[in-house]
Scaffold this motif. Structure first.
Motif, short mmCIF file in Angstrom:
data_model
loop_
_atom_site.label_atom_id
_atom_site.label_comp_id
_atom_site.label_asym_id
_atom_site.label_seq_id
_atom_site.Cartn_x
_atom_site.Cartn_y
_atom_site.Cartn_z
N THR A 1 0.83 -1.20 0.00
CA THR A 1 0.00 0.00 0.00
C THR A 1 0.86 1.25 0.00
OG1 THR A 1 -1.73 -1.19 1.17
CG2 THR A 1 -1.82 1.22 1.25
N SER A 2 1.93 1.26 0.79
CA SER A 2 2.79 2.44 0.83
C SER A 2 3.50 2.65 -0.51
CB SER A 2 3.81 2.33 1.96
OG SER A 2 4.73 1.29 1.72
N LEU A 3 3.92 1.59 -1.16
CA LEU A 3 4.53 1.72 -2.48
C LEU A 3 3.53 2.22 -3.52
CD1 LEU A 3 6.79 -1.45 -2.64
CD2 LEU A 3 7.51 0.93 -2.47
N ALA A 4 2.29 1.76 -3.41
CA ALA A 4 1.26 2.24 -4.34
C ALA A 4 0.97 3.72 -4.13
CB ALA A 4 -0.02 1.41 -4.17
N LEU A 5 0.95 4.17 -2.88
CA LEU A 5 0.73 5.59 -2.62
C LEU A 5 1.88 6.44 -3.14
CD1 LEU A 5 -0.78 5.34 0.95
CD2 LEU A 5 -1.94 6.21 -1.08
N LEU A 6 3.12 5.96 -2.96
CA LEU A 6 4.27 6.71 -3.47
C LEU A 6 4.28 6.72 -5.00
CD1 LEU A 6 7.00 5.51 -0.97
CD2 LEU A 6 5.89 7.74 -1.06
N ALA A 7 3.90 5.61 -5.62
CA ALA A 7 3.82 5.57 -7.08
C ALA A 7 2.72 6.50 -7.60
CB ALA A 7 3.56 4.13 -7.55
N ALA A 8 1.61 6.58 -6.87
CA ALA A 8 0.54 7.50 -7.27
C ALA A 8 1.01 8.94 -7.16
CB ALA A 8 -0.69 7.27 -6.40
N ALA A 9 1.79 9.26 -6.13
CA ALA A 9 2.31 10.62 -5.99
C ALA A 9 3.23 10.97 -7.14
CB ALA A 9 3.06 10.75 -4.66
N ILE A 10 4.07 10.04 -7.56
CA ILE A 10 4.97 10.29 -8.69
C ILE A 10 4.17 10.44 -9.98
CG2 ILE A 10 6.78 9.24 -10.10
CD1 ILE A 10 7.87 8.03 -7.48
N ALA A 11 3.15 9.59 -10.15
CA ALA A 11 2.33 9.67 -11.36
C ALA A 11 1.57 10.99 -11.43
CB ALA A 11 1.35 8.50 -11.40
N ILE A 12 1.06 11.44 -10.31
CA ILE A 12 0.35 12.73 -10.31
C ILE A 12 1.30 13.87 -10.63
CG2 ILE A 12 -0.85 14.37 -8.80
CD1 ILE A 12 -2.11 11.93 -7.42
N ASP A 13 2.53 13.77 -10.15
CA ASP A 13 3.50 14.82 -10.41
C ASP A 13 3.95 14.83 -11.87
OD1 ASP A 13 5.06 16.98 -9.55
OD2 ASP A 13 6.82 15.70 -9.36
N VAL A 14 4.05 13.67 -12.48
CA VAL A 14 4.57 13.57 -13.85
C VAL A 14 3.49 13.86 -14.89
CG1 VAL A 14 5.53 11.96 -15.55
CG2 VAL A 14 6.43 12.00 -13.23
N VAL A 15 2.30 13.29 -14.69
CA VAL A 15 1.22 13.43 -15.67
C VAL A 15 0.63 14.84 -15.57
CG1 VAL A 15 -1.06 12.57 -16.33
CG2 VAL A 15 0.71 10.98 -15.60
N ASP A 16 0.38 15.40 -16.72
CA ASP A 16 -0.18 16.76 -16.77
C ASP A 16 -1.68 16.68 -16.57
OD1 ASP A 16 -0.34 19.49 -17.05
OD2 ASP A 16 -0.48 19.40 -19.25
N LEU A 17 -2.12 16.95 -15.34
CA LEU A 17 -3.54 16.93 -15.01
C LEU A 17 -4.09 18.34 -15.07
CD1 LEU A 17 -3.47 14.51 -11.96
CD2 LEU A 17 -4.13 13.97 -14.29
N ASP A 18 -5.39 18.42 -15.13
CA ASP A 18 -6.04 19.73 -15.20
C ASP A 18 -6.27 20.27 -13.79
OD1 ASP A 18 -6.94 21.78 -16.72
OD2 ASP A 18 -8.95 20.94 -17.03
N SER B 1 -4.66 22.97 -10.57
CA SER B 1 -3.80 24.12 -10.32
C SER B 1 -2.48 23.61 -9.72
CB SER B 1 -4.48 25.09 -9.36
OG SER B 1 -4.63 24.50 -8.09
N GLU B 2 -1.47 24.44 -9.76
CA GLU B 2 -0.16 24.06 -9.20
C GLU B 2 -0.28 23.76 -7.70
OE1 GLU B 2 3.87 23.17 -9.32
OE2 GLU B 2 2.50 23.56 -10.97
N TYR B 3 -1.03 24.58 -7.00
CA TYR B 3 -1.22 24.37 -5.56
C TYR B 3 -1.96 23.05 -5.29
CZ TYR B 3 -2.93 24.97 -0.81
OH TYR B 3 -3.23 24.78 0.51
N GLY B 4 -3.01 22.76 -6.05
CA GLY B 4 -3.77 21.53 -5.87
C GLY B 4 -2.94 20.29 -6.17
N ARG B 5 -2.13 20.38 -7.24
CA ARG B 5 -1.28 19.25 -7.59
C ARG B 5 -0.23 18.99 -6.51
NH1 ARG B 5 3.43 18.60 -9.97
NH2 ARG B 5 3.67 20.79 -10.47
N ARG B 6 0.42 20.06 -6.04
CA ARG B 6 1.44 19.89 -4.99
C ARG B 6 0.83 19.38 -3.69
NH1 ARG B 6 6.73 22.61 -5.45
NH2 ARG B 6 6.83 23.33 -7.59
N THR B 7 -0.35 19.86 -3.37
CA THR B 7 -1.03 19.40 -2.16
C THR B 7 -1.35 17.92 -2.26
OG1 THR B 7 -1.98 21.59 -1.83
CG2 THR B 7 -3.01 19.76 -0.65
N LEU B 8 -1.85 17.51 -3.41
CA LEU B 8 -2.19 16.10 -3.63
C LEU B 8 -0.95 15.22 -3.59
CD1 LEU B 8 -4.76 14.49 -4.14
CD2 LEU B 8 -4.36 14.74 -6.58
#
Length: 85
Positions: free
Chosen positions: A44-61, A63-70
């Protein structure tokens, strides 16, 4: 059919005998259950860290603040779950 195999009460000589002279061996099922639980927390911890990396790399719609917070939230949750494991 085959014969049923019965266990006899053999005394095991384990070293050092003064430690193993009393008590019983732990049930292996509990040890395996504990290991499965530990591995589930680590997974679970590895999946959460991988999700954080994916959110940081993938260009989502977002804001910068929302992305960094997530990303920070997922990283924090991943690290906390690894420590709690």
């Amino acid at each position: 059919m085959g014969r049923a195999v019965t266990r006899t009460n053999r005394t095991r000589t384990r070293w050092p005998s003064w430690i193993y002279a009393e008590g019983q061996d732990p049930d292996y099922r509990f040890s395996l259950a504990n290991e499965r639980t530990f591995l589930a927390w680590i997974r679970t911890s590895l999946a959460l860290l991988a999700a954080a990396i994916a959110i940081d790399v993938v260009d989502l719609d977002l804001s910068e603040y929302g992305r960094r917070t997530l990303v920070c939230t997922f990283i924090t949750l991943g690290l906390v779950s690894a420590v709690l494991a």
